[in-house]
Motif scaffolding. Sequence first.
Motif, PDB file in Angstrom:
ATOM      1  N   SER A  48       0.833  -1.213   0.000  1.00  0.00           N
ATOM      2  CA  SER A  48       0.000   0.000   0.000  1.00  0.00           C
ATOM      3  C   SER A  48       0.862   1.255   0.000  1.00  0.00           C
ATOM      4  O   SER A  48       0.509   2.251  -0.643  1.00  0.00           O
ATOM      5  CB  SER A  48      -0.934   0.012   1.207  1.00  0.00           C
ATOM      6  OG  SER A  48      -1.819  -1.065   1.117  1.00  0.00           O
ATOM      7  N   GLU A  79      -6.917   1.076  -0.637  1.00  0.00           N
ATOM      8  CA  GLU A  79      -7.022  -0.120   0.207  1.00  0.00           C
ATOM      9  C   GLU A  79      -8.365  -0.193   0.945  1.00  0.00           C
ATOM     10  O   GLU A  79      -8.992  -1.246   0.999  1.00  0.00           O
ATOM     11  CB  GLU A  79      -5.868  -0.081   1.221  1.00  0.00           C
ATOM     12  CG  GLU A  79      -5.738  -1.330   2.030  1.00  0.00           C
ATOM     13  CD  GLU A  79      -4.405  -1.373   2.765  1.00  0.00           C
ATOM     14  OE1 GLU A  79      -3.898  -0.317   3.165  1.00  0.00           O
ATOM     15  OE2 GLU A  79      -3.866  -2.477   2.925  1.00  0.00           O
ATOM     16  N   ASP A 126      -5.632  -1.459  -5.050  1.00  0.00           N
ATOM     17  CA  ASP A 126      -4.980  -1.988  -3.846  1.00  0.00           C
ATOM     18  C   ASP A 126      -5.904  -3.027  -3.202  1.00  0.00           C
ATOM     19  O   ASP A 126      -6.957  -2.671  -2.680  1.00  0.00           O
ATOM     20  CB  ASP A 126      -4.674  -0.838  -2.873  1.00  0.00           C
ATOM     21  CG  ASP A 126      -3.682  -1.259  -1.789  1.00  0.00           C
ATOM     22  OD1 ASP A 126      -3.344  -2.465  -1.725  1.00  0.00           O
ATOM     23  OD2 ASP A 126      -3.252  -0.384  -1.021  1.00  0.00           O
TER      24      ASP A 126
HETATM   25 MG   LIG Z   1      -1.983  -2.848   2.099  1.00  0.00          MG
END
Ligand SMILES: [Mg+2]
Length: 308
Positions: A47, A85, A161
């Motif tokens: 990330s 994310e 992500d």
């Molecule tokens: Mg991550």
Amino acid sequence: MEAIKIENIHKTFRSLKKKQKAVEGVSFCVDTGEIFGFLGPNGAGKSTTIKIIMDLIKTDEGKVLINGIDSTDYRARRNLGFLPENPSFVENLTGMETLMFQASMHNIQKREAADRADKLINLFELSDSADKQIRKYSKGMIQRLGIIAAIIHKPNIIILDEPMSGLDPIGRYLFKKTIKRLNKEGATIFFSSHIISDIEDLCSNVVILNKGKIIKTISKDEMKYLSSAGYKIIFEGDAESAAKAGKLSNINGVENLGETLYAITIKEAALFASVLEKLKELDLKIISIKPIGRDLESIFIKLMRSEK
Ligand SMILES: [Mg+2]
Ligand SMILES: Nc1ncnc2c1ncn2[C@@H]1O[C@H](COP(=O)(O)OP(=O)(O)OP(=O)(O)O)[C@@H](O)[C@H]1O
């Protein structure tokens, strides 16, 4: 041509008491037209790398080029689709309103936007919830909406992500199908995951990250090889013959699965033929041959050992 070029990026998070190195000298390229996987366990730095690509955080060193343009230049993100994310949206807007808002930010005409939103909502089976407020959405529904929001403007580079986190099997199927179609239509796709099977059947190339460093860049074929830990041959027969079969060299004996069912596990492809021959010779009936999957952790261990 390189859609994304990452050159020697580093990131250390600093607080008063602690320094946390998240990314340490990561470099790789994603070619135009590829589906590229970014694999690594929790905390590997996936990330952080993606946030640097998206210019959401600054790199301490090095740089990122998107279609040849420095990622800190807003023009680099013109044709980019992004799923963070943990996607979050304005809670009191509906799914449809959210998508219309996203589309308007990309200067898409209202009618065209409504048409695209409708199609994608149907595709991701969100029709029943399109007019519900986001605060009433489940985690998987938000994830589906996040994916739609990332692609509604038909970007030519899509960065995601952990796109499949929180998705149920149908959601994963719809996602994979959509990604393959968008890629066929010309989009470059870069996405992270810590699940090897998600990456295996989509990606042509994979970068494996661990503790902020790239352990390896591998092709799809290599991935298949690495994720296979051998084969389990299940057969049927009497105990005496099964014990004889288990005495073959280089195998770890025979396992009784109950009654007349037995299994032999082989870890080297080279042993395959001799085991099958022996079973035939002993008149043992082969029921099935199953590949044994290796989990991500053991792949890391194998990779790190081979690096040494
Ligand atoms: Mg991550
Ligand atoms: N804002 C932050 N402040 C301090 N440390 C951070 C911050 N963000 C990430 N880290 C640390 O950087 C490292 C990499 O985190 P990152 O979120 O990039 O991992 P990841 O590969 O995405 O993991 P996951 O699979 O769990 O999402 C971790 O050790 C994490 O604790």
